[in-house]
Design a protein around this motif. Structure first.
Motif, PDB file in Angstrom:
ATOM      1  N   UNK A 193      54.666  17.880  50.553  1.00  0.00           N
ATOM      2  CA  UNK A 193      53.599  17.622  51.515  1.00  0.00           C
ATOM      3  C   UNK A 193      52.251  17.501  50.821  1.00  0.00           C
ATOM      4  N   UNK A 194      52.019  18.392  49.874  1.00  0.00           N
ATOM      5  CA  UNK A 194      50.738  18.426  49.179  1.00  0.00           C
ATOM      6  C   UNK A 194      50.472  17.117  48.451  1.00  0.00           C
ATOM      7  N   UNK A 195      51.532  16.466  47.969  1.00  0.00           N
ATOM      8  CA  UNK A 195      51.370  15.247  47.196  1.00  0.00           C
ATOM      9  C   UNK A 195      51.187  14.014  48.067  1.00  0.00           C
ATOM     10  N   UNK A 196      51.748  14.032  49.255  1.00  0.00           N
ATOM     11  CA  UNK A 196      51.817  12.774  50.002  1.00  0.00           C
ATOM     12  C   UNK A 196      51.330  12.841  51.440  1.00  0.00           C
ATOM     13  N   UNK A 197      51.086  14.030  51.964  1.00  0.00           N
ATOM     14  CA  UNK A 197      50.806  14.137  53.397  1.00  0.00           C
ATOM     15  C   UNK A 197      49.734  15.192  53.663  1.00  0.00           C
ATOM     16  N   UNK A 198      48.443  14.814  53.566  1.00  0.00           N
ATOM     17  CA  UNK A 198      47.383  15.804  53.792  1.00  0.00           C
ATOM     18  C   UNK A 198      47.388  16.361  55.212  1.00  0.00           C
ATOM     19  N   UNK A 199      47.807  15.554  56.187  1.00  0.00           N
ATOM     20  CA  UNK A 199      47.869  16.049  57.567  1.00  0.00           C
ATOM     21  C   UNK A 199      48.964  17.102  57.695  1.00  0.00           C
ATOM     22  N   UNK A 200      50.141  16.815  57.116  1.00  0.00           N
ATOM     23  CA  UNK A 200      51.228  17.778  57.150  1.00  0.00           C
ATOM     24  C   UNK A 200      50.873  19.050  56.416  1.00  0.00           C
ATOM     25  N   UNK A 201      50.143  18.905  55.307  1.00  0.00           N
ATOM     26  CA  UNK A 201      49.709  20.079  54.553  1.00  0.00           C
ATOM     27  C   UNK A 201      48.787  20.939  55.397  1.00  0.00           C
ATOM     28  N   UNK A 202      47.838  20.298  56.077  1.00  0.00           N
ATOM     29  CA  UNK A 202      46.896  21.034  56.928  1.00  0.00           C
ATOM     30  C   UNK A 202      47.625  21.758  58.050  1.00  0.00           C
ATOM     31  N   UNK A 203      48.633  21.100  58.645  1.00  0.00           N
ATOM     32  CA  UNK A 203      49.401  21.737  59.730  1.00  0.00           C
ATOM     33  C   UNK A 203      50.146  22.964  59.208  1.00  0.00           C
ATOM     34  N   UNK A 204      50.712  22.836  58.017  1.00  0.00           N
ATOM     35  CA  UNK A 204      51.447  23.949  57.436  1.00  0.00           C
ATOM     36  C   UNK A 204      50.518  25.121  57.138  1.00  0.00           C
ATOM     37  N   UNK A 205      49.390  24.845  56.498  1.00  0.00           N
ATOM     38  CA  UNK A 205      48.455  25.916  56.156  1.00  0.00           C
ATOM     39  C   UNK A 205      47.904  26.569  57.421  1.00  0.00           C
ATOM     40  N   UNK A 206      47.605  25.754  58.430  1.00  0.00           N
ATOM     41  CA  UNK A 206      47.122  26.320  59.693  1.00  0.00           C
ATOM     42  C   UNK A 206      48.163  27.253  60.305  1.00  0.00           C
ATOM     43  N   UNK A 207      49.439  26.840  60.243  1.00  0.00           N
ATOM     44  CA  UNK A 207      50.502  27.685  60.798  1.00  0.00           C
ATOM     45  C   UNK A 207      50.596  28.993  60.033  1.00  0.00           C
ATOM     46  N   UNK A 213      42.074  41.124  53.361  1.00  0.00           N
ATOM     47  CA  UNK A 213      40.726  40.672  53.715  1.00  0.00           C
ATOM     48  C   UNK A 213      40.130  39.690  52.717  1.00  0.00           C
ATOM     49  N   UNK A 214      40.702  39.565  51.526  1.00  0.00           N
ATOM     50  CA  UNK A 214      40.137  38.655  50.527  1.00  0.00           C
ATOM     51  C   UNK A 214      40.649  37.227  50.674  1.00  0.00           C
ATOM     52  N   UNK A 215      41.597  37.011  51.561  1.00  0.00           N
ATOM     53  CA  UNK A 215      42.179  35.687  51.745  1.00  0.00           C
ATOM     54  C   UNK A 215      41.470  34.928  52.857  1.00  0.00           C
ATOM     55  N   UNK A 216      41.240  33.636  52.648  1.00  0.00           N
ATOM     56  CA  UNK A 216      40.814  32.759  53.720  1.00  0.00           C
ATOM     57  C   UNK A 216      41.657  31.487  53.640  1.00  0.00           C
ATOM     58  N   UNK A 217      41.362  30.513  54.487  1.00  0.00           N
ATOM     59  CA  UNK A 217      42.185  29.307  54.539  1.00  0.00           C
ATOM     60  C   UNK A 217      42.200  28.567  53.196  1.00  0.00           C
ATOM     61  N   UNK A 218      41.028  28.459  52.556  1.00  0.00           N
ATOM     62  CA  UNK A 218      40.946  27.735  51.286  1.00  0.00           C
ATOM     63  C   UNK A 218      41.747  28.448  50.200  1.00  0.00           C
ATOM     64  N   UNK A 219      41.679  29.774  50.186  1.00  0.00           N
ATOM     65  CA  UNK A 219      42.419  30.542  49.185  1.00  0.00           C
ATOM     66  C   UNK A 219      43.921  30.409  49.405  1.00  0.00           C
ATOM     67  N   UNK A 220      44.338  30.404  50.670  1.00  0.00           N
ATOM     68  CA  UNK A 220      45.759  30.248  50.970  1.00  0.00           C
ATOM     69  C   UNK A 220      46.255  28.876  50.518  1.00  0.00           C
ATOM     70  N   UNK A 221      45.473  27.833  50.779  1.00  0.00           N
ATOM     71  CA  UNK A 221      45.874  26.488  50.362  1.00  0.00           C
ATOM     72  C   UNK A 221      46.007  26.409  48.850  1.00  0.00           C
ATOM     73  N   UNK A 222      45.056  26.988  48.129  1.00  0.00           N
ATOM     74  CA  UNK A 222      45.109  26.954  46.675  1.00  0.00           C
ATOM     75  C   UNK A 222      46.302  27.745  46.145  1.00  0.00           C
ATOM     76  N   UNK A 223      46.592  28.869  46.780  1.00  0.00           N
ATOM     77  CA  UNK A 223      47.730  29.683  46.358  1.00  0.00           C
ATOM     78  C   UNK A 223      49.026  28.891  46.460  1.00  0.00           C
ATOM     79  N   UNK A 224      49.232  28.213  47.583  1.00  0.00           N
ATOM     80  CA  UNK A 224      50.463  27.448  47.756  1.00  0.00           C
ATOM     81  C   UNK A 224      50.532  26.287  46.774  1.00  0.00           C
ATOM     82  N   UNK A 225      49.390  25.678  46.487  1.00  0.00           N
ATOM     83  CA  UNK A 225      49.382  24.607  45.497  1.00  0.00           C
ATOM     84  C   UNK A 225      49.801  25.137  44.122  1.00  0.00           C
TER      85      UNK A 225
END
Length: 215
Positions: free
Chosen positions: A137-151, A160-172
């Motif tokens: 998803x990360x390579x080809x589908x930014x919308x799908x990536x956003x849906x996954x991270x939001x979920x 408390x140190x995690x936010x959405x951007x940190x979670x996205x970077x962690x999965x990457x």
């Protein structure tokens, strides 16, 4: 394993899952550090409903089943062998299964005697498959990536140190890395109170496994 016998700070010898029950994630983190010398940087906790929603967010995960497979208690059911895509509900039934059966010959169902240990192995399968799916998803589908991270953000309790951007970077970071399966041996014992527990075997393999966390 949740039945691993450890010293829970302030509570004495107990199964490791009792640390989470007695003091939440902070006590579990402290227990891991004091028993194994492992520093835990972050934690994530997920409930059954969250797992189902995250499975749906990635469009389900595919697994190959050699035989018809079922668990009458969790509701998991694969009627025909082959590759099957499990939606969120199917994934939940799969990872919760403790009484999995396979039909290796017509009408004869064989139960998996691994119980909790086999369930852990299935959970690892699902996690690795989810990471592989996220990598695509990360390579080809930014919308799908956003849906996954939001979920994930909406359904996972994070420290408390995690936010959405940190979670996205962690999965990457994790999705593109090599994942090593490291284990140490343990023995089955029964405590004086009659509880069945698992006791780590502190041999050279145990030391080698824990050393990886300090590299």
């Amino acid at each position: 394993p949740r039945d691993l016998l450890v010293e829970v700070p302030g509570h004495g010898p107990a199964r490791i899952n009792s640390a989470l029950v007695a003091g939440g994630p902070d006590l579990l983190v402290q227990t891991i550090k004091e028993n194994f010398g492992i520093e835990v940087n972050h934690y994530a906790s997920i409930d059954f409903e969250g797992a189902r929603k995250i499975g749906d967010a990635v469009g389900g995960l595919s697994f190959d089943f050699q035989y018809p497979t079922r668990d009458l208690r969790s509701g998991f059911n694969i009627a025909e062998p082959g590759c099957h895509t499990l939606d969120g509900q199917g994934l939940l039934a799969f990872v919760r299964s403790r009484h999995l059966e396979t039909e290796k010959s017509p009408g004869k169902w064989e139960i998996d005697r691994g119980y909790d240990l086999s369930r852990m192995a299935r959970q690892e399968q699902v996690v690795l498959a989810a990471l592989a799916t996220f990598s695509r998803l990360d390579a080809s589908d930014p919308v799908g990536t956003a849906q996954f991270v939001d979920a994930v953000v909406e359904n996972v309790e994070l420290d408390s140190t995690f936010d959405r951007a940190a979670m996205l970077q962690l999965f990457r970071d994790v999705a593109g890395s090599e994942i090593r399966d490291v284990r140490f041996a343990y023995e089955e014992r029964v405590t004086d109170s009659g509880a069945a527990v698992l006791v780590p075997v502190r041999d050279q393999f145990y030391d080698a496994a824990l050393h990886l966390f300090s590299e």
